[in-house]
Design a protein around this motif. Structure first.
Motif, PDB file in Angstrom:
ATOM      1  N   GLU A  92       0.815  -1.209   0.000  1.00  0.00           N
ATOM      2  CA  GLU A  92       0.000   0.000   0.000  1.00  0.00           C
ATOM      3  C   GLU A  92       0.854   1.266   0.000  1.00  0.00           C
ATOM      4  O   GLU A  92       0.591   2.208   0.748  1.00  0.00           O
ATOM      5  CB  GLU A  92      -0.963   0.000   1.189  1.00  0.00           C
ATOM      6  CG  GLU A  92      -2.047  -1.070   1.081  1.00  0.00           C
ATOM      7  CD  GLU A  92      -3.181  -0.866   2.078  1.00  0.00           C
ATOM      8  OE1 GLU A  92      -4.276  -1.399   1.823  1.00  0.00           O
ATOM      9  OE2 GLU A  92      -2.978  -0.193   3.106  1.00  0.00           O
ATOM     10  N   ALA A  93       1.838   1.295  -0.867  1.00  0.00           N
ATOM     11  CA  ALA A  93       2.712   2.467  -0.942  1.00  0.00           C
ATOM     12  C   ALA A  93       1.930   3.743  -1.220  1.00  0.00           C
ATOM     13  O   ALA A  93       2.334   4.834  -0.802  1.00  0.00           O
ATOM     14  CB  ALA A  93       3.781   2.258  -2.013  1.00  0.00           C
ATOM     15  N   TYR A  94       0.795   3.619  -1.927  1.00  0.00           N
ATOM     16  CA  TYR A  94       0.027   4.800  -2.339  1.00  0.00           C
ATOM     17  C   TYR A  94      -1.363   4.843  -1.717  1.00  0.00           C
ATOM     18  O   TYR A  94      -2.204   5.634  -2.136  1.00  0.00           O
ATOM     19  CB  TYR A  94      -0.077   4.824  -3.871  1.00  0.00           C
ATOM     20  CG  TYR A  94       1.268   4.815  -4.542  1.00  0.00           C
ATOM     21  CD1 TYR A  94       2.021   5.977  -4.657  1.00  0.00           C
ATOM     22  CD2 TYR A  94       1.817   3.626  -5.034  1.00  0.00           C
ATOM     23  CE1 TYR A  94       3.269   5.970  -5.241  1.00  0.00           C
ATOM     24  CE2 TYR A  94       3.063   3.612  -5.627  1.00  0.00           C
ATOM     25  CZ  TYR A  94       3.791   4.782  -5.730  1.00  0.00           C
ATOM     26  OH  TYR A  94       5.043   4.767  -6.310  1.00  0.00           O
ATOM     27  N   ALA A  95      -1.619   4.019  -0.716  1.00  0.00           N
ATOM     28  CA  ALA A  95      -2.973   3.899  -0.170  1.00  0.00           C
ATOM     29  C   ALA A  95      -3.472   5.175   0.484  1.00  0.00           C
ATOM     30  O   ALA A  95      -4.685   5.399   0.563  1.00  0.00           O
ATOM     31  CB  ALA A  95      -3.038   2.752   0.834  1.00  0.00           C
ATOM     32  N   ASP A  96      -2.568   6.026   0.964  1.00  0.00           N
ATOM     33  CA  ASP A  96      -3.010   7.260   1.607  1.00  0.00           C
ATOM     34  C   ASP A  96      -3.699   8.210   0.632  1.00  0.00           C
ATOM     35  O   ASP A  96      -4.392   9.136   1.057  1.00  0.00           O
ATOM     36  CB  ASP A  96      -1.833   7.973   2.279  1.00  0.00           C
ATOM     37  CG  ASP A  96      -1.386   7.284   3.556  1.00  0.00           C
ATOM     38  OD1 ASP A  96      -2.239   6.702   4.249  1.00  0.00           O
ATOM     39  OD2 ASP A  96      -0.176   7.307   3.851  1.00  0.00           O
TER      40      ASP A  96
ATOM     41  N   LEU B 202      -2.237 -12.340   5.754  1.00  0.00           N
ATOM     42  CA  LEU B 202      -2.224 -11.056   5.053  1.00  0.00           C
ATOM     43  C   LEU B 202      -1.280 -10.081   5.747  1.00  0.00           C
ATOM     44  O   LEU B 202      -1.321  -9.910   6.967  1.00  0.00           O
ATOM     45  CB  LEU B 202      -3.642 -10.484   4.986  1.00  0.00           C
ATOM     46  CG  LEU B 202      -3.884  -9.373   3.949  1.00  0.00           C
ATOM     47  CD1 LEU B 202      -5.316  -9.428   3.438  1.00  0.00           C
ATOM     48  CD2 LEU B 202      -3.610  -7.996   4.524  1.00  0.00           C
ATOM     49  N   VAL B 203      -0.431  -9.442   4.953  1.00  0.00           N
ATOM     50  CA  VAL B 203       0.515  -8.422   5.414  1.00  0.00           C
ATOM     51  C   VAL B 203       0.255  -7.148   4.622  1.00  0.00           C
ATOM     52  O   VAL B 203       0.076  -7.195   3.400  1.00  0.00           O
ATOM     53  CB  VAL B 203       1.975  -8.862   5.201  1.00  0.00           C
ATOM     54  CG1 VAL B 203       2.947  -7.785   5.689  1.00  0.00           C
ATOM     55  CG2 VAL B 203       2.245 -10.193   5.872  1.00  0.00           C
ATOM     56  N   VAL B 204       0.242  -6.017   5.304  1.00  0.00           N
ATOM     57  CA  VAL B 204       0.159  -4.720   4.628  1.00  0.00           C
ATOM     58  C   VAL B 204       1.481  -3.992   4.825  1.00  0.00           C
ATOM     59  O   VAL B 204       1.982  -3.887   5.949  1.00  0.00           O
ATOM     60  CB  VAL B 204      -1.000  -3.864   5.173  1.00  0.00           C
ATOM     61  CG1 VAL B 204      -0.888  -2.416   4.691  1.00  0.00           C
ATOM     62  CG2 VAL B 204      -2.344  -4.448   4.750  1.00  0.00           C
ATOM     63  N   THR B 205       2.052  -3.517   3.720  1.00  0.00           N
ATOM     64  CA  THR B 205       3.262  -2.691   3.810  1.00  0.00           C
ATOM     65  C   THR B 205       2.923  -1.265   3.404  1.00  0.00           C
ATOM     66  O   THR B 205       2.080  -1.034   2.541  1.00  0.00           O
ATOM     67  CB  THR B 205       4.398  -3.233   2.928  1.00  0.00           C
ATOM     68  OG1 THR B 205       3.977  -3.240   1.559  1.00  0.00           O
ATOM     69  CG2 THR B 205       4.789  -4.634   3.348  1.00  0.00           C
ATOM     70  N   ARG B 206       3.592  -0.316   4.035  1.00  0.00           N
ATOM     71  CA  ARG B 206       3.395   1.111   3.767  1.00  0.00           C
ATOM     72  C   ARG B 206       4.756   1.800   3.652  1.00  0.00           C
ATOM     73  O   ARG B 206       5.771   1.265   4.094  1.00  0.00           O
ATOM     74  CB  ARG B 206       2.607   1.773   4.911  1.00  0.00           C
ATOM     75  CG  ARG B 206       1.148   1.316   5.053  1.00  0.00           C
ATOM     76  CD  ARG B 206       0.273   2.013   4.039  1.00  0.00           C
ATOM     77  NE  ARG B 206      -1.134   1.699   4.199  1.00  0.00           N
ATOM     78  CZ  ARG B 206      -2.004   2.431   4.903  1.00  0.00           C
ATOM     79  NH1 ARG B 206      -1.575   3.506   5.556  1.00  0.00           N
ATOM     80  NH2 ARG B 206      -3.267   2.096   4.972  1.00  0.00           N
ATOM     81  N   THR B 207       4.750   2.996   3.094  1.00  0.00           N
ATOM     82  CA  THR B 207       5.950   3.824   3.039  1.00  0.00           C
ATOM     83  C   THR B 207       5.605   5.234   3.485  1.00  0.00           C
ATOM     84  O   THR B 207       4.475   5.688   3.300  1.00  0.00           O
ATOM     85  CB  THR B 207       6.536   3.849   1.621  1.00  0.00           C
ATOM     86  OG1 THR B 207       7.671   4.729   1.600  1.00  0.00           O
ATOM     87  CG2 THR B 207       5.534   4.352   0.599  1.00  0.00           C
ATOM     88  N   LEU B 208       6.581   5.905   4.067  1.00  0.00           N
ATOM     89  CA  LEU B 208       6.431   7.316   4.396  1.00  0.00           C
ATOM     90  C   LEU B 208       7.039   8.206   3.319  1.00  0.00           C
ATOM     91  O   LEU B 208       7.099   9.425   3.450  1.00  0.00           O
ATOM     92  CB  LEU B 208       7.073   7.629   5.751  1.00  0.00           C
ATOM     93  CG  LEU B 208       6.207   7.343   6.998  1.00  0.00           C
ATOM     94  CD1 LEU B 208       5.960   5.857   7.183  1.00  0.00           C
ATOM     95  CD2 LEU B 208       6.845   7.934   8.257  1.00  0.00           C
ATOM     96  N   SER B 209       7.496   7.586   2.215  1.00  0.00           N
ATOM     97  CA  SER B 209       8.156   8.350   1.152  1.00  0.00           C
ATOM     98  C   SER B 209       7.199   9.252   0.407  1.00  0.00           C
ATOM     99  O   SER B 209       7.563  10.362   0.013  1.00  0.00           O
ATOM    100  CB  SER B 209       8.813   7.387   0.153  1.00  0.00           C
ATOM    101  OG  SER B 209       9.848   6.661   0.759  1.00  0.00           O
ATOM    102  N   LYS B 210       5.970   8.783   0.167  1.00  0.00           N
ATOM    103  CA  LYS B 210       5.043   9.480  -0.725  1.00  0.00           C
ATOM    104  C   LYS B 210       4.168  10.464   0.050  1.00  0.00           C
ATOM    105  O   LYS B 210       4.346  11.675  -0.022  1.00  0.00           O
ATOM    106  CB  LYS B 210       4.171   8.479  -1.475  1.00  0.00           C
ATOM    107  CG  LYS B 210       4.863   7.207  -1.907  1.00  0.00           C
ATOM    108  CD  LYS B 210       5.995   7.428  -2.891  1.00  0.00           C
ATOM    109  CE  LYS B 210       6.564   6.088  -3.344  1.00  0.00           C
ATOM    110  NZ  LYS B 210       7.723   6.217  -4.214  1.00  0.00           N
ATOM    111  N   SER B 211       3.223   9.954   0.813  1.00  0.00           N
ATOM    112  CA  SER B 211       2.240  10.825   1.459  1.00  0.00           C
ATOM    113  C   SER B 211       2.836  11.672   2.576  1.00  0.00           C
ATOM    114  O   SER B 211       2.332  12.757   2.872  1.00  0.00           O
ATOM    115  CB  SER B 211       1.065   9.995   1.992  1.00  0.00           C
ATOM    116  OG  SER B 211       1.526   8.955   2.828  1.00  0.00           O
ATOM    117  N   TYR B 212       3.917  11.205   3.194  1.00  0.00           N
ATOM    118  CA  TYR B 212       4.542  11.974   4.278  1.00  0.00           C
ATOM    119  C   TYR B 212       5.761  12.767   3.803  1.00  0.00           C
ATOM    120  O   TYR B 212       6.439  13.401   4.614  1.00  0.00           O
ATOM    121  CB  TYR B 212       4.943  11.048   5.425  1.00  0.00           C
ATOM    122  CG  TYR B 212       3.768  10.562   6.247  1.00  0.00           C
ATOM    123  CD1 TYR B 212       3.281  11.306   7.320  1.00  0.00           C
ATOM    124  CD2 TYR B 212       3.123   9.371   5.943  1.00  0.00           C
ATOM    125  CE1 TYR B 212       2.201  10.878   8.075  1.00  0.00           C
ATOM    126  CE2 TYR B 212       2.039   8.927   6.681  1.00  0.00           C
ATOM    127  CZ  TYR B 212       1.576   9.683   7.742  1.00  0.00           C
ATOM    128  OH  TYR B 212       0.503   9.249   8.484  1.00  0.00           O
TER     129      TYR B 212
END
Length: 350
Positions: A184-188, A204-214
């Motif tokens: 979910e790199a772009y889920a925000d 189920l695993v969800v991954t996120r990044t702070l690179s894009k939305s933050y």
């Protein structure tokens, strides 16, 4: 003779988007970066961590990044044992493959999506399988029961921008022997996400990044949410000091400033929707996007022609040579002013 492992010797490395040396001369819309600076609290937190003389940097950081991990858990409604922070979400994708797939075992993903999955799998000696997309974005030839160790689903899809509904993700989770990783790199920038499903499906695993939305691409910060048994395994694999002191301070400050975060995301979404409408007016095909980018196809379906013309005007977008994608361009959403300039250039290019 240098005794490299054969798979490393023969593999092709991942090629990121072009990074110009002097970014001030460019409108840079090729790597899905946030056009706005991070929360002012991030700078304050980094300076506070440095102190007057930077003496804190002589000491190792907190190994589990406990404060930022706890803040992420609070924000998303989980116990901290369900959360891990990492040096970008790429570290998590790599370590998930290391944790679940031995050499020769299979991982899979949707094509087109994030091709770095294949690179990471090849490093580990895992086999790679891809599933194409039908006209309605359904997965082609996907089995009733998928036996592979990991399946990566980029949602929203990159580079195309569409999102899968949660019902589809639930269906996939029930058809897996192994783990379903929802990237979910772009889920925000989307209307929904799969976080609630983590508690419902143990695979189920969800991954996120702070690179894009933050707006923290330069700090390399990511996180994953999964069952505690999975988080425990990822904790064993990661570098024991995987996030430095400044990164931990930045993550904590960014996650705490939700008002600033929401304002930046809403500006990007509004600009994305306006830009998509204007592109259609000049004859471009645009896939409705849930990310901070759009995939747009010029009327003549010659993405390379338009890419080259924009490049000559110091506007960077992303063109993919893959035949499935070569007809179009992935255009990151910048400021309103940057997108107006890009639109004017596209009108001029024709």
């Amino acid at each position: 003779m240098i005794p490299l492992r054969p798979n490393i010797k023969h593999m092709a490395g991942y090629v990121p988007g072009f990074q110009p040396r002097d970014e001030r001369r460019w409108i840079k819309l090729n790597t899905n970066e946030n056009p706005y600076p991070p929360s002012p609290r991030v700078r304050e937190a980094i300076l506070a961590e440095l102190g007057e003389d930077g003496a804190s940097l002589r000491q190792y950081p907190d190994p589990p990044s406990a404060a930022a991990r706890a803040e992420a858990a609070r924000l998303y409604g989980f116990d901290p044992s369900w959360v891990i922070l990492a040096n970008g979400s790429d570290e998590l994708l790599n370590n998930l493959i290391r944790a679940f797939a031995e050499a020769g075992e299979e991982i899979a993903y949707v094509h087109p999506s994030y091709s770095y999955y294949a690179t990471l799998a090849e490093i580990q000696g895992a086999r790679v399988r891809t599933f194409g997309l039908g006209e309605g974005w359904e997965l082609k030839d996907f089995p009733e029961h998928y036996p592979g160790k990991l399946f990566f689903l980029t949602n929203p899809n990159a580079p195309l921008g569409f999102s899968y509904p949660l019902a589809f993700i639930e269906e996939l989770a029930g058809r897996m022997s192994g783990m379903l990783v929802v990237d979910e790199a772009y889920a925000d920038f989307s209307d929904e996400n799969a976080l609630a499903l983590v508690k419902k499906y143990e695979n189920l695993v969800v991954t996120r990044t702070l690179s894009k939305s933050y707006a923290l691409a330069g700090m390399r910060l990511g996180l994953a949410i999964a069952r505690p048994e999975v988080i425990e395994a990822l904790d064993k694999i990661r570098d024991h000091y995987n996030l430095d002191r400044l990164a931990q301070a930045a993550a904590l400050a960014a996650l705490r400033d939700q008002e600033y975060f929401r304002q930046a995301v809403e500006k990007i979404r509004a600009t994305r929707d306006w830009f998509s409408t204007e592109l259609r007016v000049i004859g471009y095909g645009v896939i409705p996007s849930s990310g901070n980018y759009v995939f747009a196809t010029p009327p003549d379906r010659n993405g390379k022609r338009v890419y080259d013309a924009l490049f000559a005007r110091h506007i960077l977008v992303r063109h993919f040579s893959d035949p499935i994608l070569a007809h179009g361009l992935r255009i990151s959403i910048g400021t309103r002013e940057e997108m107006e300039a890009t639109l004017a250039a596209l009108r001029e290019i024709g």
